[in-house]
Design an enzyme around this catalytic site. Structure first.
Site, PDB file in Angstrom:
ATOM      1  N   LYS A 264       0.842  -1.205   0.000  1.00 40.61           N
ATOM      2  CA  LYS A 264       0.000   0.000   0.000  1.00 40.61           C
ATOM      3  C   LYS A 264       0.877   1.255   0.000  1.00 40.61           C
ATOM      4  O   LYS A 264       0.639   2.192  -0.764  1.00 40.61           O
ATOM      5  CB  LYS A 264      -0.938  -0.014   1.220  1.00 40.61           C
ATOM      6  CG  LYS A 264      -2.055  -1.054   1.083  1.00 40.61           C
ATOM      7  CD  LYS A 264      -2.816  -1.257   2.388  1.00 40.61           C
ATOM      8  CE  LYS A 264      -3.839  -2.373   2.216  1.00 40.61           C
ATOM      9  NZ  LYS A 264      -4.519  -2.750   3.471  1.00 40.61           N
TER      10      LYS A 264
ATOM     11  N   GLN B  34      -3.767  -1.002   9.602  1.00 39.01           N
ATOM     12  CA  GLN B  34      -3.917  -2.360   9.058  1.00 39.01           C
ATOM     13  C   GLN B  34      -4.603  -3.274  10.078  1.00 39.01           C
ATOM     14  O   GLN B  34      -4.198  -3.352  11.237  1.00 39.01           O
ATOM     15  CB  GLN B  34      -2.531  -2.919   8.679  1.00 39.01           C
ATOM     16  CG  GLN B  34      -2.559  -4.269   8.010  1.00 39.01           C
ATOM     17  CD  GLN B  34      -3.221  -4.244   6.631  1.00 39.01           C
ATOM     18  OE1 GLN B  34      -3.074  -3.294   5.862  1.00 39.01           O
ATOM     19  NE2 GLN B  34      -3.981  -5.286   6.328  1.00 39.01           N
TER      20      GLN B  34
ATOM     21  N   ASP C  83      -9.862   4.004   4.599  1.00 42.90           N
ATOM     22  CA  ASP C  83     -10.560   2.739   4.353  1.00 42.90           C
ATOM     23  C   ASP C  83     -12.078   2.887   4.359  1.00 42.90           C
ATOM     24  O   ASP C  83     -12.787   1.949   4.006  1.00 42.90           O
ATOM     25  CB  ASP C  83     -10.187   1.728   5.454  1.00 42.90           C
ATOM     26  CG  ASP C  83      -9.018   0.847   5.047  1.00 42.90           C
ATOM     27  OD1 ASP C  83      -8.870   0.595   3.837  1.00 42.90           O
ATOM     28  OD2 ASP C  83      -8.280   0.393   5.943  1.00 42.90           O
TER      29      ASP C  83
END
Ligand code: NAP
Length: 285
Positions: A53, A97, A120
């Site tokens: 990412k 994460q 997210d």
């Protein structure tokens, strides 16, 4: 004729387009969108995901920062880092994460991320905004599915869409997105009676169960579009989806492979979210 929906190629296209948009933003306003990725612990898969990412952000010309904390990091320390990133003018998107170590309350951590920097789209406020049809960062995997379908000109209005899985990161937001696009949506889960019967009614079948190759040809209607979100590792190391691809593909009008389908779209959508957050937060640019 079956169309193979190529997520790898589409994701590359999107990343190229984003790279150009980032250059343009920098030229016009001097702003470089920034993504902060936070990893707690040593989970090998999470290490690879976070590295990919951060690299992808850099590849698009964005600022990338990877914060690696030990597994025994106290929750308060993680919350303090998030608060610092919330306040940091150079950070437009924050991603923590998941999963986090069991000693840390995931819900509390997600809620601590500023909704304006929620890369997210997991913050409860943004989940609510998505369901209300308001502008919000959208969870990357279901967003990637709708973008893939759009890029392949697959119409959704009036279609019977059946989603297998009801997780907060895939199934539920997928249902909200498809409903907003005027599909008639059914969500199935482990307590669903006669899964095959629901599947056979689908014009669009989206599987996100994490069960290797359980969707077989007899469960899919002739001409259906099949999107396989599942990623499952077999004992021999191979990655497969939830769908028995070789058997099912000939019955479909379009299908995503695993790997190379939905997977690559997820990171491309993360970068899209960061770009959107950067431009929205710095309105007036
Ligand atoms: P999850 O949280 O484990 O949710 C799985 C869902 O599938 C649950 O709602 C579960 O039902 C349902 N389910 C499991 N077995 C079932 C069965 N036999 N029949 C009917 N429903 C069943 O998983 P997730 O995080 O949503 O991920 C799902 C899959 O997508 C995984 O393979 C994951 O690796 C993959 N994934 C891929 C990407 C990507 O980038 N391509 C991103 C995220 C996830 P209950 O709710 O009743 O338990």
């Amino acid at each position: 004729m079956t169309t193979l929906i190529d997520g790898k190629r589409t994701a590359e296209e999107i990343r190229r387009e984003l790279g150009a948009a980032v250059d343009e933003l920098r030229r016009q306003s001097g702003v470089t969108p920034g993504l902060a990725v936070v990893l707690v612990g040593e989970d090998p898969a999470s290490i690879v995901y976070t590295r990919n990412k951060a690299r992808a952000a850099k590849g698009c010309g964005m600022r990338d920062d990877l914060f690696r904390l030990p597994a025994d990091t106290p929750e308060a320390e993680l919350l303090a880092l998030i608060e610092r990133l919330n306040q940091d003018e150079n950070v437009d998107g924050i991603l923590v994460q998941l999963p986090l170590p069991g000693t840390i309350d995931e819900d509390r951590v997600i809620a601590a991320i500023s909704p304006e920097k929620d890369a997210d789209g997991f913050h409860p406020l943004n989940v609510g905004r998505l369901h209300l049809g308001l502008a919000a960062p959208i969870p990357c995997t279901p967003l990637g599915v709708t973008v893939l379908l759009d890029r392949y000109d697959i119409a959704l209005s009036g279609k019977e869409a059946v989603i297998l899985g009801r997780s907060n990161i895939v199934g539920k937001p997928m249902a909200a997105l498809l409903t907003a696009r005027h599909a008639t949506v059914t969500i199935c889960h482990s307590r669903t009676r006669d899964l095959a019967d629901h599947c056979r009614r689908a014009d669009l079948l989206v599987s996100a169960m994490g069960r290797p190759r359980v969707i077989t040809a007899d469960m899919v209607r002739e001409g259906a579009v099949v999107v396989d979100v599942g990623i499952n590792r077999l004992d021999d190391g191979r990655l497969v989806g939830d769908v028995d691809f070789d058997q099912v593909a000939p019955r479909t009008s379009a299908i995503t492979p695993v790997p190379g389908g939905v997977g690559p779209m997820t990171i491309a959508m993360l970068l899209t979210n960061v770009f959107e957050l950067a431009t929205r937060r710095r309105r007036g640019l």
